[in-house]
Design an enzyme around this catalytic site. Structure first.
Site, mmCIF file in Angstrom:
data_model
loop_
_atom_site.group_PDB
_atom_site.id
_atom_site.type_symbol
_atom_site.label_atom_id
_atom_site.label_comp_id
_atom_site.label_asym_id
_atom_site.label_seq_id
_atom_site.Cartn_x
_atom_site.Cartn_y
_atom_site.Cartn_z
ATOM 1 C CG ASP A 150 -2.031 0.994 1.152
ATOM 2 O OD1 ASP A 150 -3.198 0.573 1.035
ATOM 3 O OD2 ASP A 150 -1.751 2.220 1.184
ATOM 4 C CG ASN A 192 -12.179 -0.562 3.793
ATOM 5 O OD1 ASN A 192 -12.535 -0.992 4.889
ATOM 6 N ND2 ASN A 192 -11.008 0.022 3.610
ATOM 7 C CD GLU A 206 -9.689 6.458 0.555
ATOM 8 O OE1 GLU A 206 -8.570 6.252 0.070
ATOM 9 O OE2 GLU A 206 -9.870 6.984 1.666
ATOM 10 C CB VAL A 207 -9.098 1.915 -4.974
ATOM 11 C CG1 VAL A 207 -8.776 1.379 -6.365
ATOM 12 C CG2 VAL A 207 -8.091 2.992 -4.567
ATOM 13 C CG HIS A 259 -8.582 -2.912 -2.385
ATOM 14 N ND1 HIS A 259 -9.508 -2.196 -3.122
ATOM 15 C CD2 HIS A 259 -8.408 -2.217 -1.229
ATOM 16 C CE1 HIS A 259 -9.861 -1.113 -2.454
ATOM 17 N NE2 HIS A 259 -9.223 -1.112 -1.288
ATOM 18 C CG HIS A 313 -6.626 -2.645 3.092
ATOM 19 N ND1 HIS A 313 -5.927 -1.481 2.862
ATOM 20 C CD2 HIS A 313 -7.858 -2.434 2.563
ATOM 21 C CE1 HIS A 313 -6.694 -0.609 2.227
ATOM 22 N NE2 HIS A 313 -7.885 -1.172 2.030
#
Ligand code: DGP
Length: 122
Positions: free
Chosen positions: A33, A94, A102-103, A107, A109
């Site tokens: 990240d 998320n 946000e993206v 994904h 993390h």
């Protein structure tokens, strides 16, 4: 929400933007990240075009789902943060607005290397 080919992770997958790569195979790409929250903060993304986990679970093939799940542990082993060869980590995905995504390319993390702390803000 439909998938936007111009999201930042799509650009990383196409090689248009560099990343600090950790692992890659047919199904996933993993990289660090850009804004690490703890000592180790990796991301892992499927190569397919999925906006979030719900989209993925609804539309991905069994092979893609298996590939991503296996990929998470492969990366955690590679980074020595797994429960087997490290002290564990947190895997977070998320999802959409309330999840703080946000993206808009699915994904996870993988956060560890030290105690991660409280799970959520109140
Ligand atoms: P999320 O809020 O769950 O959508 O997290 C998006 C994460 O992506 C955030 O922790 C920062 C990271 N990120 C954004 N842009 C880039 C980039 O260009 N390169 C890398 N390596 N990470 C990025």
């Amino acid at each position: 929400m439909s998938y936007d080919d111009n999201n930042i992770f799509a650009k990383i997958l196409r090689g248009e933007i560099p990343c600090d790569k950790i692992y890659e195979d047919k199904y996933v790409l993993s990289f660090y990240d850009v804004n690490p929250q703890k000592k180790i903060h990796a991301l892992i993304i499927p190569k397919g075009k999925y906006v979030d986990l719900d989209d993925f679970n609804e539309n991905a093939s069994k092979e893609e789902i298996y590939g991503l799940m296996k990929g998470i542990s492969l990366v955690s082993n590679r980074l020595n943060i797994s429960s087997k060869n490290g002290k564990g980590y947190r895997a977070i995905s998320n999802i959409s607005e309330n999840g703080g995504q946000e993206v808009l390319h699915l994904h996870f993390h993988l956060i560890g290397g030290e105690k991660v702390g409280k799970m959520v803000e109140k």
